[in-house]
Design a protein around this motif. Structure first.
Motif, PDB file in Angstrom:
ATOM      1  N   TYR A 154       0.845  -1.194   0.000  1.00 32.93           N
ATOM      2  CA  TYR A 154       0.000   0.000   0.000  1.00 32.93           C
ATOM      3  C   TYR A 154       0.878   1.241   0.000  1.00 32.93           C
ATOM      4  O   TYR A 154       1.260   1.744   1.052  1.00 32.93           O
ATOM      5  N   GLN A 155       1.204   1.724  -1.169  1.00 35.36           N
ATOM      6  CA  GLN A 155       2.077   2.884  -1.327  1.00 35.36           C
ATOM      7  C   GLN A 155       1.343   4.195  -1.062  1.00 35.36           C
ATOM      8  O   GLN A 155       1.967   5.204  -0.737  1.00 35.36           O
ATOM      9  N   ASN A 156       0.025   4.190  -1.199  1.00 34.41           N
ATOM     10  CA  ASN A 156      -0.776   5.407  -1.077  1.00 34.41           C
ATOM     11  C   ASN A 156      -1.614   5.473   0.194  1.00 34.41           C
ATOM     12  O   ASN A 156      -2.297   6.467   0.416  1.00 34.41           O
ATOM     13  N   HIS A 157      -1.588   4.410   0.990  1.00 37.37           N
ATOM     14  CA  HIS A 157      -2.458   4.337   2.163  1.00 37.37           C
ATOM     15  C   HIS A 157      -1.715   3.728   3.344  1.00 37.37           C
ATOM     16  O   HIS A 157      -0.824   2.901   3.164  1.00 37.37           O
ATOM     17  N   ASN A 167       4.029   1.977   5.091  1.00 37.18           N
ATOM     18  CA  ASN A 167       3.713   1.509   3.740  1.00 37.18           C
ATOM     19  C   ASN A 167       4.452   0.201   3.449  1.00 37.18           C
ATOM     20  O   ASN A 167       4.969  -0.018   2.356  1.00 37.18           O
ATOM     21  N   GLU A 172      -5.160   2.473  -5.743  1.00 37.34           N
ATOM     22  CA  GLU A 172      -4.974   3.807  -6.313  1.00 37.34           C
ATOM     23  C   GLU A 172      -5.625   4.826  -5.385  1.00 37.34           C
ATOM     24  O   GLU A 172      -6.558   4.517  -4.656  1.00 37.34           O
ATOM     25  N   LEU A 173      -5.141   6.056  -5.429  1.00 37.86           N
ATOM     26  CA  LEU A 173      -5.698   7.107  -4.585  1.00 37.86           C
ATOM     27  C   LEU A 173      -7.112   7.503  -4.983  1.00 37.86           C
ATOM     28  O   LEU A 173      -7.960   7.724  -4.132  1.00 37.86           O
TER      29      LEU A 173
END
Length: 132
Positions: free
Chosen positions: A54-57, A92, A126-127
């Protein structure tokens, strides 16, 4: 006040089943609810073994039932998961989740999910995904 019943949400567009067949998630609280986080009840199917990143969360996960393990790929550490276990992906963390039996998890995401997210090729959400 927001009040929702899990069974009602499971019978709606709030229930998302992963295309890879590893999990399903009922999104009880989403970005549009305006709370600043999302809350999900997620079932990880027995024998699921898959990588996420989870790169965005940021995510926190509480195991309600079942057992398995989470492995952090940066250091290869494995952590057992059983009812009452909380694990938090506060950096992350790239990880692998394994379900030795079906697991029911309560998950919180920050920033909140929109509703239709499934993992991309990197194992992330995705964001800005489609809303429920």
């Amino acid at each position: 006040m927001i009040v929702r019943q899990l069974q009602d949400a499971k019978e709606s567009a709030r229930r998302i089943v992963s295309p890879d067949g590893n999990w399903e998630s009922t999104r009880m609280l989403l970005k549009d609810d305006g709370m600043g986080f999302s809350f999900h009840i997620t079932t990880i199917y027995k024998d699921a073994d898959f990588q996420m990143h989870y790169q965005n969360h940021l995510e926190s996960v509480y195991c309600v039932s079942g057992c398995g393990e989470v492995e952090t790929l940066a250091d290869g550490k494995r952590y057992p998961i059983s009812p009452g276990t909380l694990y938090v992906l506060n950096k992350n963390d790239k990880h692998v989740l394994r379900a030795f039996e079906e697991m029911e998890m309560a998950c919180v995401f920050n920033p909140p999910l929109n509703g239709k997210e499934v993992h991309n090729a990197e194992g992330a959400y995705e964001l800005e995904a489609e809303t429920v």
